[in-house]
Design an enzyme around this catalytic site. Structure first.
Site, PDB file in Angstrom:
ATOM      1  N   HIS A 147       1.224   1.386  10.339  1.00  0.00           N
ATOM      2  CA  HIS A 147       0.161   1.700  11.308  1.00  0.00           C
ATOM      3  C   HIS A 147       0.628   1.544  12.755  1.00  0.00           C
ATOM      4  O   HIS A 147      -0.193   1.521  13.666  1.00  0.00           O
ATOM      5  CB  HIS A 147      -1.071   0.831  11.051  1.00  0.00           C
ATOM      6  CG  HIS A 147      -1.775   1.170   9.765  1.00  0.00           C
ATOM      7  ND1 HIS A 147      -2.702   0.349   9.167  1.00  0.00           N
ATOM      8  CD2 HIS A 147      -1.669   2.256   8.950  1.00  0.00           C
ATOM      9  CE1 HIS A 147      -3.145   0.921   8.048  1.00  0.00           C
ATOM     10  NE2 HIS A 147      -2.518   2.062   7.887  1.00  0.00           N
ATOM     11  N   SER A 152      -7.687  -5.771   2.324  1.00  0.00           N
ATOM     12  CA  SER A 152      -9.021  -5.570   1.748  1.00  0.00           C
ATOM     13  C   SER A 152      -9.040  -4.590   0.581  1.00  0.00           C
ATOM     14  O   SER A 152      -9.981  -4.558  -0.203  1.00  0.00           O
ATOM     15  CB  SER A 152      -9.970  -5.058   2.830  1.00  0.00           C
ATOM     16  OG  SER A 152      -9.552  -3.775   3.281  1.00  0.00           O
TER      17      SER A 152
END
Length: 235
Positions: A111, A180
Protein backbone atom coordinates in the site's frame (compact mmCIF):
# COMPACT_ATOMS: atom_id res chain seq x y z
CA UNK A 1 5.23 -28.91 9.78
CA UNK A 2 7.84 -27.52 7.39
CA UNK A 3 8.85 -23.90 7.95
CA UNK A 4 11.55 -23.54 5.31
CA UNK A 5 9.89 -20.71 3.43
CA UNK A 6 7.48 -18.39 5.25
CA UNK A 7 5.38 -15.59 3.78
CA UNK A 8 4.08 -13.11 6.35
CA UNK A 9 1.32 -10.56 5.72
CA UNK A 10 1.01 -7.78 8.30
CA UNK A 11 -1.64 -5.14 8.93
CA UNK A 12 -2.41 -2.18 11.17
CA UNK A 13 -2.80 -4.37 14.27
CA UNK A 14 0.96 -4.96 14.25
CA UNK A 15 1.81 -1.26 14.58
CA UNK A 16 -1.06 -0.28 16.89
CA UNK A 17 0.97 -1.06 20.02
CA UNK A 18 3.70 1.27 18.79
CA UNK A 19 1.13 4.06 19.04
CA UNK A 20 0.04 4.39 15.40
CA UNK A 21 -3.69 4.73 14.73
CA UNK A 22 -5.46 1.85 13.03
CA UNK A 23 -7.97 2.63 10.30
CA UNK A 24 -11.10 0.52 10.66
CA UNK A 25 -11.36 0.17 14.43
CA UNK A 26 -13.72 2.30 16.47
CA UNK A 27 -12.04 5.70 16.77
CA UNK A 28 -9.57 4.82 14.00
CA UNK A 29 -8.46 7.09 11.16
CA UNK A 30 -11.54 6.49 9.00
CA UNK A 31 -13.82 7.38 11.92
CA UNK A 32 -12.14 10.81 11.99
CA UNK A 33 -11.69 11.50 8.26
CA UNK A 34 -13.68 10.85 5.11
CA UNK A 35 -11.35 8.62 3.09
CA UNK A 36 -12.86 9.98 -0.13
CA UNK A 37 -11.44 13.41 0.71
CA UNK A 38 -7.93 12.40 1.79
CA UNK A 39 -7.18 8.97 0.29
CA UNK A 40 -8.45 8.93 -3.30
CA UNK A 41 -7.08 10.37 -6.56
CA UNK A 42 -10.33 12.36 -6.84
CA UNK A 43 -9.85 13.85 -3.37
CA UNK A 44 -6.29 14.86 -4.23
CA UNK A 45 -7.41 16.48 -7.47
CA UNK A 46 -10.19 18.38 -5.68
CA UNK A 47 -8.20 19.57 -2.65
CA UNK A 48 -4.46 18.86 -2.75
CA UNK A 49 -3.79 21.10 0.26
CA UNK A 50 -6.08 19.00 2.48
CA UNK A 51 -4.47 15.75 1.31
CA UNK A 52 -0.94 17.10 1.82
CA UNK A 53 -1.88 18.33 5.32
CA UNK A 54 -3.29 14.88 6.20
CA UNK A 55 -0.14 13.04 5.11
CA UNK A 56 2.20 15.67 6.59
CA UNK A 57 0.50 15.02 9.93
CA UNK A 58 0.89 11.25 9.55
CA UNK A 59 4.53 11.62 8.45
CA UNK A 60 5.19 13.71 11.57
CA UNK A 61 3.52 11.05 13.75
CA UNK A 62 5.86 8.44 12.28
CA UNK A 63 8.83 10.26 13.84
CA UNK A 64 7.36 9.77 17.32
CA UNK A 65 7.05 5.96 17.29
CA UNK A 66 9.45 3.04 17.56
CA UNK A 67 9.15 -0.63 16.59
CA UNK A 68 7.52 -2.86 19.18
CA UNK A 69 8.37 -6.39 20.30
CA UNK A 70 6.40 -7.89 17.39
CA UNK A 71 8.35 -5.96 14.71
CA UNK A 72 11.64 -6.88 16.41
CA UNK A 73 10.67 -10.57 16.67
CA UNK A 74 9.89 -10.72 12.93
CA UNK A 75 13.25 -9.12 12.11
CA UNK A 76 14.92 -11.74 14.31
CA UNK A 77 12.99 -14.56 12.63
CA UNK A 78 14.01 -13.34 9.19
CA UNK A 79 17.70 -13.30 10.17
CA UNK A 80 17.51 -16.66 11.93
CA UNK A 81 15.79 -18.39 9.00
CA UNK A 82 18.26 -16.91 6.50
CA UNK A 83 21.16 -18.28 8.57
CA UNK A 84 19.54 -21.74 8.36
CA UNK A 85 19.01 -21.54 4.58
CA UNK A 86 15.33 -20.63 4.80
CA UNK A 87 13.45 -17.51 3.81
CA UNK A 88 10.99 -15.17 5.52
CA UNK A 89 9.30 -12.73 3.16
CA UNK A 90 7.29 -9.88 4.69
CA UNK A 91 4.44 -8.21 2.83
CA UNK A 92 2.78 -5.37 4.72
CA UNK A 93 -0.37 -3.34 4.26
CA UNK A 94 1.21 -0.78 6.60
CA UNK A 95 2.74 2.40 5.23
CA UNK A 96 5.01 2.94 8.25
CA UNK A 97 8.66 1.87 8.33
CA UNK A 98 8.55 0.05 11.66
CA UNK A 99 9.37 -3.35 10.10
CA UNK A 100 12.63 -1.91 8.78
CA UNK A 101 13.35 -0.13 12.07
CA UNK A 102 12.81 -3.49 13.79
CA UNK A 103 15.49 -5.17 11.69
CA UNK A 104 13.54 -6.64 8.77
CA UNK A 105 14.84 -6.33 5.21
CA UNK A 106 13.28 -6.39 1.76
CA UNK A 107 9.80 -5.62 3.09
CA UNK A 108 7.16 -5.30 0.35
CA UNK A 109 4.86 -2.36 1.07
CA UNK A 110 1.81 -3.21 -1.02
CA UNK A 111 0.00 0.00 0.00
CA UNK A 112 3.02 2.29 -0.38
CA UNK A 113 5.22 4.09 2.15
CA UNK A 114 4.70 7.23 4.20
CA UNK A 115 8.40 8.07 4.18
CA UNK A 116 8.50 8.22 0.37
CA UNK A 117 6.99 10.58 -2.21
CA UNK A 118 6.43 10.22 -5.94
CA UNK A 119 6.55 12.67 -8.83
CA UNK A 120 3.68 12.13 -11.27
CA UNK A 121 5.68 13.94 -13.96
CA UNK A 122 8.77 11.70 -14.00
CA UNK A 123 7.61 8.79 -11.73
CA UNK A 124 10.70 9.12 -9.52
CA UNK A 125 10.21 7.86 -5.96
CA UNK A 126 12.17 9.75 -3.30
CA UNK A 127 12.79 9.16 0.42
CA UNK A 128 10.93 11.97 2.18
CA UNK A 129 10.36 12.64 5.88
CA UNK A 130 9.47 16.34 5.87
CA UNK A 131 6.31 18.19 4.86
CA UNK A 132 5.13 18.04 1.25
CA UNK A 133 3.03 20.65 -0.53
CA UNK A 134 1.71 21.65 -3.91
CA UNK A 135 4.73 23.98 -4.36
CA UNK A 136 7.32 21.29 -3.57
CA UNK A 137 9.81 20.86 -6.40
CA UNK A 138 10.67 17.35 -7.59
CA UNK A 139 14.32 16.64 -6.67
CA UNK A 140 14.72 14.61 -9.88
CA UNK A 141 13.03 16.60 -12.66
CA UNK A 142 12.40 19.96 -10.91
CA UNK A 143 8.67 19.91 -11.76
CA UNK A 144 6.54 21.94 -9.34
CA UNK A 145 3.11 20.71 -8.24
CA UNK A 146 3.71 17.13 -9.38
CA UNK A 147 4.63 15.57 -6.02
CA UNK A 148 2.24 13.21 -4.22
CA UNK A 149 2.49 10.78 -1.30
CA UNK A 150 3.84 7.37 -2.36
CA UNK A 151 0.65 5.78 -1.05
CA UNK A 152 -1.84 3.47 -2.74
CA UNK A 153 -5.17 5.28 -2.51
CA UNK A 154 -8.66 3.79 -2.75
CA UNK A 155 -9.31 2.95 -6.39
CA UNK A 156 -5.60 2.35 -7.12
CA UNK A 157 -3.95 -1.04 -7.61
CA UNK A 158 -1.68 -2.26 -4.77
CA UNK A 159 2.03 -2.48 -5.53
CA UNK A 160 4.04 -5.58 -6.49
CA UNK A 161 1.05 -7.93 -6.77
CA UNK A 162 2.81 -10.24 -9.27
CA UNK A 163 5.81 -10.57 -6.97
CA UNK A 164 3.56 -11.28 -3.98
CA UNK A 165 1.76 -13.98 -6.00
CA UNK A 166 5.09 -15.66 -6.73
CA UNK A 167 6.12 -15.57 -3.06
CA UNK A 168 2.77 -17.03 -2.04
CA UNK A 169 3.17 -19.89 -4.53
CA UNK A 170 6.69 -20.64 -3.22
CA UNK A 171 5.86 -20.47 0.50
CA UNK A 172 5.38 -23.48 2.79
CA UNK A 173 3.56 -21.39 5.37
CA UNK A 174 1.38 -18.28 5.08
CA UNK A 175 1.05 -16.14 8.21
CA UNK A 176 -1.37 -13.23 8.66
CA UNK A 177 -0.64 -10.84 11.52
CA UNK A 178 -2.77 -7.96 12.79
CA UNK A 179 -5.09 -7.65 9.82
CA UNK A 180 -8.89 -7.41 9.72
CA UNK A 181 -9.34 -9.73 6.74
CA UNK A 182 -11.66 -7.17 5.15
CA UNK A 183 -9.37 -5.31 2.74
CA UNK A 184 -8.87 -6.90 -0.66
CA UNK A 185 -6.78 -8.08 -2.39
CA UNK A 186 -4.77 -8.86 0.77
CA UNK A 187 -7.79 -10.51 2.44
CA UNK A 188 -7.84 -13.04 -0.41
CA UNK A 189 -4.30 -14.30 0.18
CA UNK A 190 -5.35 -16.92 2.74
CA UNK A 191 -7.92 -18.49 0.39
CA UNK A 192 -5.28 -18.66 -2.32
CA UNK A 193 -2.78 -20.19 0.12
CA UNK A 194 -5.32 -22.82 1.23
CA UNK A 195 -6.05 -23.76 -2.39
CA UNK A 196 -2.31 -24.29 -2.85
CA UNK A 197 -2.22 -26.56 0.21
CA UNK A 198 -0.23 -24.23 2.47
CA UNK A 199 -0.27 -24.16 6.24
CA UNK A 200 -2.06 -20.90 7.19
CA UNK A 201 -1.53 -19.21 10.55
CA UNK A 202 -3.42 -16.23 11.99
CA UNK A 203 -1.86 -14.12 14.75
CA UNK A 204 -4.32 -11.42 15.70
CA UNK A 205 -5.94 -9.54 18.57
CA UNK A 206 -9.22 -11.29 17.73
CA UNK A 207 -10.48 -13.53 14.91
CA UNK A 208 -10.50 -11.77 11.53
CA UNK A 209 -13.41 -11.76 9.07
CA UNK A 210 -11.86 -14.76 7.27
CA UNK A 211 -10.54 -16.58 10.35
CA UNK A 212 -12.22 -19.87 9.39
CA UNK A 213 -9.77 -20.28 6.51
CA UNK A 214 -6.74 -20.55 8.79
CA UNK A 215 -5.37 -23.90 9.91
CA UNK A 216 -3.79 -22.49 13.08
CA UNK A 217 -4.49 -19.36 15.11
CA UNK A 218 -3.28 -17.51 18.19
CA UNK A 219 -5.11 -14.49 19.59
CA UNK A 220 -3.92 -11.68 21.83
CA UNK A 221 -1.81 -8.50 21.64
CA UNK A 222 0.75 -8.61 18.82
CA UNK A 223 3.60 -7.87 21.24
CA UNK A 224 2.76 -11.11 23.06
CA UNK A 225 1.57 -13.59 20.42
CA UNK A 226 4.11 -12.73 17.70
CA UNK A 227 7.30 -13.11 19.81
CA UNK A 228 5.90 -16.35 21.32
CA UNK A 229 5.15 -17.77 17.85
CA UNK A 230 8.58 -16.71 16.56
CA UNK A 231 10.22 -18.41 19.54
CA UNK A 232 8.38 -21.64 18.73
CA UNK A 233 9.47 -21.52 15.07
CA UNK A 234 13.12 -20.80 15.95
CA UNK A 235 13.08 -23.58 18.59
Amino acid sequence: MQHKNILILTGAGLSAESGLDTFRDKGGVWAQYDYREVATPEGFAANPDLVHAFYNMRRAALKTVTPNAAHIALGKLQNDMAAKGGRVSIVTQNVDDLHEAGGAEGVIHMHGELAKVRCVACETVTEWREDLGRNTQCPACSAVGAMRPHIVWFGEIPMEMDRIGGLLADADVFVSIGTSGSVYPAAGFVAEARQLGKTCVELNLEPSENHTLFTDARYGPATEVVPAWVQDIIA
